[in-house]
Design a protein around this motif. Structure first.
Motif, mmCIF file in Angstrom:
data_model
loop_
_atom_site.group_PDB
_atom_site.id
_atom_site.type_symbol
_atom_site.label_atom_id
_atom_site.label_comp_id
_atom_site.label_asym_id
_atom_site.label_seq_id
_atom_site.Cartn_x
_atom_site.Cartn_y
_atom_site.Cartn_z
ATOM 1 N N LEU A 1 6.572 -1.374 4.557
ATOM 2 C CA LEU A 1 6.210 -2.544 4.016
ATOM 3 C C LEU A 1 7.199 -2.981 2.722
ATOM 4 O O LEU A 1 7.225 -4.285 3.124
ATOM 5 C CB LEU A 1 5.112 -2.352 3.776
ATOM 6 N N ALA A 2 7.306 -2.066 1.780
ATOM 7 C CA ALA A 2 8.131 -2.645 1.183
ATOM 8 C C ALA A 2 9.524 -2.670 1.677
ATOM 9 O O ALA A 2 10.132 -3.709 1.367
ATOM 10 C CB ALA A 2 8.513 -1.429 0.019
ATOM 11 N N ARG A 3 10.445 -1.819 2.636
ATOM 12 C CA ARG A 3 11.508 -2.694 3.597
ATOM 13 C C ARG A 3 11.185 -4.286 4.233
ATOM 14 O O ARG A 3 12.589 -4.769 3.853
ATOM 15 C CB ARG A 3 12.163 -1.674 4.500
ATOM 16 N N GLU A 4 10.990 -3.924 4.429
ATOM 17 C CA GLU A 4 10.176 -5.444 5.575
ATOM 18 C C GLU A 4 10.240 -6.651 4.096
ATOM 19 O O GLU A 4 11.628 -7.973 4.257
ATOM 20 C CB GLU A 4 8.820 -5.234 6.192
ATOM 21 N N MET A 5 9.654 -6.666 2.901
ATOM 22 C CA MET A 5 9.265 -7.197 2.037
ATOM 23 C C MET A 5 11.148 -7.461 0.758
ATOM 24 O O MET A 5 11.192 -9.082 0.648
ATOM 25 C CB MET A 5 8.476 -6.885 0.356
ATOM 26 N N THR A 6 11.736 -6.776 1.163
ATOM 27 C CA THR A 6 13.607 -6.665 0.712
ATOM 28 C C THR A 6 13.984 -6.964 1.385
ATOM 29 O O THR A 6 14.680 -7.980 1.640
ATOM 30 C CB THR A 6 13.622 -5.350 0.638
ATOM 31 N N ARG A 7 13.828 -6.966 3.183
ATOM 32 C CA ARG A 7 15.037 -7.697 4.458
ATOM 33 C C ARG A 7 14.467 -9.352 4.146
ATOM 34 O O ARG A 7 15.502 -10.257 4.168
ATOM 35 C CB ARG A 7 13.894 -7.206 5.269
ATOM 36 N N LEU A 8 12.950 -9.589 3.679
ATOM 37 C CA LEU A 8 12.408 -10.834 3.311
ATOM 38 C C LEU A 8 13.212 -11.712 2.493
ATOM 39 O O LEU A 8 13.339 -13.071 2.253
ATOM 40 C CB LEU A 8 10.750 -11.239 3.717
ATOM 41 N N PRO B 1 0.909 -0.929 0.174
ATOM 42 C CA PRO B 1 -0.290 -0.157 -0.170
ATOM 43 C C PRO B 1 0.785 1.489 0.306
ATOM 44 O O PRO B 1 0.310 2.490 -0.420
ATOM 45 C CB PRO B 1 -1.070 -0.239 1.650
ATOM 46 N N VAL B 2 1.893 1.261 1.022
ATOM 47 C CA VAL B 2 2.453 2.584 0.871
ATOM 48 C C VAL B 2 4.337 2.069 0.712
ATOM 49 O O VAL B 2 4.615 1.442 0.376
ATOM 50 C CB VAL B 2 2.536 3.203 2.005
ATOM 51 N N GLU B 3 4.876 2.897 0.058
ATOM 52 C CA GLU B 3 6.368 2.277 -0.290
ATOM 53 C C GLU B 3 7.799 2.047 0.790
ATOM 54 O O GLU B 3 8.031 1.933 0.581
ATOM 55 C CB GLU B 3 6.905 3.727 -0.982
ATOM 56 N N GLY B 4 6.822 2.649 2.520
ATOM 57 C CA GLY B 4 7.741 3.184 3.522
ATOM 58 C C GLY B 4 8.031 1.610 4.053
ATOM 59 O O GLY B 4 8.558 0.632 3.443
ATOM 60 N N PHE C 1 3.845 -7.783 10.869
ATOM 61 C CA PHE C 1 4.324 -6.402 10.316
ATOM 62 C C PHE C 1 3.207 -5.353 10.348
ATOM 63 O O PHE C 1 3.418 -4.876 10.517
ATOM 64 C CB PHE C 1 5.380 -6.340 10.049
ATOM 65 N N THR C 2 2.847 -6.314 9.155
ATOM 66 C CA THR C 2 1.057 -5.677 8.545
ATOM 67 C C THR C 2 0.098 -5.372 9.007
ATOM 68 O O THR C 2 -0.945 -3.915 8.844
ATOM 69 C CB THR C 2 1.494 -5.960 6.594
ATOM 70 N N GLY C 3 -0.383 -6.118 9.359
ATOM 71 C CA GLY C 3 -1.858 -5.902 9.721
ATOM 72 C C GLY C 3 -3.051 -7.171 8.824
ATOM 73 O O GLY C 3 -4.172 -7.067 9.065
ATOM 74 N N TYR C 4 -2.308 -7.267 8.033
ATOM 75 C CA TYR C 4 -2.798 -8.299 7.065
ATOM 76 C C TYR C 4 -3.153 -9.394 7.889
ATOM 77 O O TYR C 4 -2.579 -10.149 8.485
ATOM 78 C CB TYR C 4 -2.323 -8.458 5.965
ATOM 79 N N PHE C 5 -4.448 -10.216 7.717
ATOM 80 C CA PHE C 5 -4.659 -12.199 8.373
ATOM 81 C C PHE C 5 -3.499 -12.943 7.246
ATOM 82 O O PHE C 5 -3.485 -12.386 5.975
ATOM 83 C CB PHE C 5 -5.955 -12.281 8.449
ATOM 84 N N ALA C 6 -3.273 -13.469 8.055
ATOM 85 C CA ALA C 6 -2.130 -14.751 7.551
ATOM 86 C C ALA C 6 -2.866 -15.264 6.860
ATOM 87 O O ALA C 6 -3.708 -15.505 6.912
ATOM 88 C CB ALA C 6 -1.045 -15.652 8.190
ATOM 89 N N PRO C 7 -2.842 -16.133 5.677
ATOM 90 C CA PRO C 7 -3.785 -16.640 5.141
ATOM 91 C C PRO C 7 -4.083 -18.381 5.081
ATOM 92 O O PRO C 7 -4.585 -19.291 5.192
ATOM 93 C CB PRO C 7 -3.253 -16.785 3.315
ATOM 94 N N ARG C 8 -3.054 -18.788 6.154
ATOM 95 C CA ARG C 8 -2.811 -20.620 6.601
ATOM 96 C C ARG C 8 -3.194 -20.435 8.165
ATOM 97 O O ARG C 8 -2.721 -19.512 9.055
ATOM 98 C CB ARG C 8 -1.486 -20.837 6.628
ATOM 99 N N LYS C 9 -3.999 -21.718 8.064
ATOM 100 C CA LYS C 9 -4.666 -21.895 9.060
ATOM 101 C C LYS C 9 -3.301 -21.890 10.423
ATOM 102 O O LYS C 9 -3.644 -21.228 11.678
ATOM 103 C CB LYS C 9 -5.531 -22.307 9.426
ATOM 104 N N SER C 10 -2.391 -22.909 9.943
ATOM 105 C CA SER C 10 -1.295 -23.244 10.688
ATOM 106 C C SER C 10 -0.536 -21.717 11.030
ATOM 107 O O SER C 10 0.402 -22.050 12.452
ATOM 108 C CB SER C 10 -1.049 -24.046 9.894
ATOM 109 N N ALA C 11 -0.748 -21.265 10.554
ATOM 110 C CA ALA C 11 0.282 -19.709 10.948
ATOM 111 C C ALA C 11 0.021 -19.650 12.581
ATOM 112 O O ALA C 11 0.112 -19.160 13.917
ATOM 113 C CB ALA C 11 0.714 -18.466 9.998
#
Length: 434
Positions: free
Chosen positions: A41-48, A36-39, A341-351
């Motif tokens: 969240l983008a840095r976290e994805m780059t870290r992953l 949604p924003v470059e800040g 980190f983001t607030g999105y819910f995880a798609p996997r139940k086991s998470a």
């Protein structure tokens, strides 16, 4: 026994290098991702991505931040046309139908077969509400990565000040209007919602669904129901919030303006994505809470978020590398961390079975509301030419929000425009007769 057979694995690699023989080549793949924003969240994805690259030697992922969902679709398709399709794209979950029809993405069934598993077995750990947007024509085309539903965010202090019980947020449209009127005062709106592209279409889907509607044909990419009573009622509801009840300002407010108004105490209730949860949590100074989207006829919300898809035109090595990366990104630990980190819910139940997630939910009960709303979640709008068909409605609703059109005309004009856009597909499918 030869020299190489006597050597251990590490010595063998050194010996190969010494005699000039190449070691196994690393496969490099491109990964496009939106947030949604470059800040942060983008840095976290780059870290992953860096973490993945350092965890193994077979695949090197080159990550590119590509803006919002619509921009990511356009950029990925442009790269493909230029002969450089990205191997993996984190794509808006409702673009799979359109991308499959255009031949841009490939079925993931061959990868499942190579892993000696089935679509049903693979998806068993993913929330059932997410399956419809991942499957097109009976085949898996997307793997859910982060997902959302709309939520109602409200200012607890404003509720108390207005004589409303913050433990009992509005559950129906009638209760919502009553609360919004009591919350509205000079310089403060009782309610605010994003009116920009993408967000507005998603929220109108939520309102039409909660008004009893279907919004689109989930089984066929050539039909939308913009001119039906459920959408007319939803559009009239928004028009009335602005011009009759006067609890929402006239005009189009982008998502960033909505959250800013909420932080500043200039909007008491806002409708935003679950994906905004960590942003709200980090920046809201006053006490807030979250609740289901209020209903008129039934509880219902659309799924949102993004899925991982694989673009056509890859080599066999690139496809295998992309699939390895997708499986790593969607492990319970990885997507659980991304969810926190983001607030999105995880798609996997086991998470949600991990100690880290259990501790997080205990400390942040607002993160559980989206999960509680999941039993009422429906597929996200997905058709032929999804973006253009969605904008046909959004343009009209924006005109209504600006006071230029009335709800009854808006739904008729939106339906007409959408039908014209979908006409080529319809003529080649449901109207192509023997």
């Amino acid at each position: 026994m030869t020299m190489f057979r006597r050597l251990g694995a590490g010595a063998l690699a050194l010996s190969l290098a010494a005699v000039g023989l190449p070691a196994a080549a690393q496969t490099k793949i491109d990964f496009f991702f939106p947030v949604p924003v470059e800040g942060k969240l983008a840095r976290e994805m780059t870290r992953l991505v860096k973490l993945y690259n350092s965890s193994q030697k077979e695949v090197e992922v080159v990550a590119s931040y590509t803006g919002g969902y619509d921009d990511t679709k356009l950029k990925a398709q442009a790269a493909a046309k230029a002969g450089k399709p990205p191997a993996v794209v984190l794509m808006s979950a409702n673009f799979t139908v359109d991308l499959k029809l255009s031949g841009d993405i490939v079925s993931l069934e061959p990868m499942l077969k190579a892993d000696e598993t089935t679509r049903e077995e693979f998806l068993k750990d993913f929330w059932p509400a997410l399956h419809a947007n991942a499957i097109v024509d009976g085949e898996l085309y997307g793997v859910p990565f982060h997902n959302s539903t709309p939520l109602l965010y409200y200012n607890v202090d404003h509720f108390k000040e207005a004589g409303l019980d913050p433990a009992k947020p509005p559950r129906t449209w009638a209760e919502f209007v009553d609360a919004a009127k009591k919350l509205t005062k000079d310089g403060r709106s009782g309610f605010l919602m994003p009116g920009g592209y993408d967000y507005l279409g998603w929220l109108m889907e939520a309102l039409s669904m909660s008004n009893g509607g279907r919004y689109f044909n989930e089984d066929y990419g050539g039909e939308v129901y913009y001119d039906q009573p459920s959408m007319l009622g939803a559009a009239q509801f928004v028009e009335d919030l602005i011009f009759k009840h006067k609890v929402m300002p006239q005009g189009v407010t982008e998502a960033g303006g909505v959250s800013t108004a909420f932080f500043a105490g200039k909007a008491s209730m806002v409708m935003l994505s679950t994906g905004s949860l960590s942003f709200i949590r980090d920046n809201m100074k006053q006490q807030y809470n979250v609740a289901f989207v209020p209903r008129n006829v039934r509880n219902a919300v659309p799924i949102g978020g993004a899925s991982l898809v694989m673009f056509a035109g890859q080599s066999e090595e690139s496809r295998k590398a992309g699939w390895k990366f997708i499986k790593w990104l969607t492990t319970p630990d990885t997507i659980g961390g991304w969810s926190r980190f983001t607030g999105y819910f995880a798609p996997r139940k086991s998470a949600y079975d991990t100690p880290e997630m259990k501790e997080f939910i205990a400390k942040n009960p607002d993160a559980k509301v989206a999960l509680d709303q999941l039993p009422f979640a429906k597929p996200w709008f997905a058709t032929y030419q999804t973006v253009a068909v969605r904008k046909a409605l959004e343009d009209e609703i924006q005109a209504m929000m600006n006071g230029k059109k009335k709800a009854d005309q808006v739904v008729k004009d939106a339906q007409k425009k959408a039908d014209e856009i979908m006409r080529p597909y319809v003529e080649q499918t449901s109207l192509k007769l023997p």
